[in-house]
Design a protein around this motif. Structure first.
Motif, PDB file in Angstrom:
ATOM      1  N   MET A 167      20.758  -4.503 -35.666  1.00  0.00           N
ATOM      2  CA  MET A 167      19.724  -3.486 -35.821  1.00  0.00           C
ATOM      3  C   MET A 167      20.252  -2.152 -35.295  1.00  0.00           C
ATOM      4  N   ASP A 168      20.093  -1.093 -36.093  1.00  0.00           N
ATOM      5  CA  ASP A 168      20.561   0.232 -35.692  1.00  0.00           C
ATOM      6  C   ASP A 168      19.590   0.859 -34.698  1.00  0.00           C
ATOM      7  N   ILE A 214      18.122   3.924 -33.894  1.00  0.00           N
ATOM      8  CA  ILE A 214      17.905   5.244 -34.484  1.00  0.00           C
ATOM      9  C   ILE A 214      16.941   6.022 -33.596  1.00  0.00           C
ATOM     10  N   LEU A 266      18.209   8.931 -38.940  1.00  0.00           N
ATOM     11  CA  LEU A 266      17.664   8.110 -40.023  1.00  0.00           C
ATOM     12  C   LEU A 266      18.120   8.640 -41.373  1.00  0.00           C
ATOM     13  N   LEU A 290      21.942   7.833 -41.919  1.00  0.00           N
ATOM     14  CA  LEU A 290      22.162   6.419 -42.214  1.00  0.00           C
ATOM     15  C   LEU A 290      21.679   6.074 -43.616  1.00  0.00           C
ATOM     16  N   THR A 291      20.536   6.631 -44.000  1.00  0.00           N
ATOM     17  CA  THR A 291      20.008   6.390 -45.347  1.00  0.00           C
ATOM     18  C   THR A 291      20.949   6.952 -46.394  1.00  0.00           C
ATOM     19  N   ARG A 339      24.167   4.712 -46.670  1.00  0.00           N
ATOM     20  CA  ARG A 339      24.018   3.351 -47.181  1.00  0.00           C
ATOM     21  C   ARG A 339      23.379   3.250 -48.559  1.00  0.00           C
ATOM     22  N   TRP A 381      12.326   0.332 -46.085  1.00  0.00           N
ATOM     23  CA  TRP A 381      13.711   0.493 -45.640  1.00  0.00           C
ATOM     24  C   TRP A 381      13.755   1.029 -44.210  1.00  0.00           C
ATOM     25  N   LEU A 434      15.239  -0.800 -40.767  1.00  0.00           N
ATOM     26  CA  LEU A 434      16.202  -0.197 -39.843  1.00  0.00           C
ATOM     27  C   LEU A 434      15.676  -0.132 -38.415  1.00  0.00           C
TER      28      LEU A 434
END
Length: 221
Positions: free
Chosen positions: A1-2, A4, A10, A13-14, A17, A53, A57
């Motif tokens: 688990m990140d 954030i 956020l 990372l979005t 990925r 999503w 995260l």
């Protein structure tokens, strides 16, 4: 688990990925599957998918208190609540999604001027069009303030969808083609919104005037 801690993390990372990922939206009815390619369905489904999503995260994100009012969600980062709007559009076209209902936006920001700082999480997707491939690909992710995706237009001080003389929805500038085509700062944006309200004050039933809205918001800023 990140782990954030900010909305900027956020976003990064979005972007890392999800950009380049392909997807498809299908319906199965009477034992027959169909891949749907209509822009409205893809955009709406992505807007519903993205908060899931965020939750995956590990981000605490909840729907806004009133589902039909701006903004859509509130995300919490270490006890710091951030208002979040989620949008998606087909980047073959200029962005034309609704930013907020105009009078609802005025009403909400008069009551809570801090919501002017809401962040817009925006997904730009491209439907497959090679004649064989189905679905879509996510090509861009944006994190913006509202004044960074709006500007004046030929007819109005801000981008507006107007129906039968009534302002309905605030609309974005074409930030995809020209990311610098927007208001310089929040103060320019607030002045433009107040000017737009003056233009349509005669069709408003809000309990405050454009000047009262402007003074209330500016006192917060």
């Amino acid at each position: 688990m990140d782990n954030i801690e900010t909305i900027e993390e956020l976003f990064q990372l979005t972007q890392e990925r999800l950009v380049g990922q392909a997807g498809a939206i299908s319906i199965t009815f009477a034992n027959r599957a169909h891949i749907y390619s209509g822009n409205d369905v893809i955009g709406n489904c992505l807007q519903e998918w993205l908060p899931s999503w965020f939750t995956f995260l590990g981000v605490d994100i909840q729907p806004g208190a009133h589902t039909q009012e701006f903004p859509d969600f509130v995300a919490n980062f270490n006890g710091n609540p951030i208002d979040v709007e989620v949008k998606a559009w087909n980047i073959n076209n200029a962005p034309a999604f609704d930013l907020a209902n105009f009078f609802s936006f005025l009403d909400t920001t008069f009551t809570e001027p801090g919501k002017l700082n809401a962040r817009y999480f925006i997904l730009g997707y491209r439907p497959a069009n090679d004649g064989f491939t189905q679905g879509f690909t996510l090509e861009r992710v944006y994190l913006k303030h509202i004044w960074e995706i709006t500007n004046n237009t030929r007819n109005y001080p801000i981008g507006l969808q107007v129906k039968r003389g009534n302002p309905y929805a605030m609309r974005p500038s074409n930030f995809y083609r020209d990311e610098d085509n927007h208001f310089e700062n929040i103060f320019e944006f607030v002045e433009a919104v107040a000017d737009a309200y003056r233009h349509f004050e005669h069709v408003s039933d809000l309990p405050f005037t454009p000047d009262e809205w402007y003074e209330r918001v500016m006192s917060y800023l």
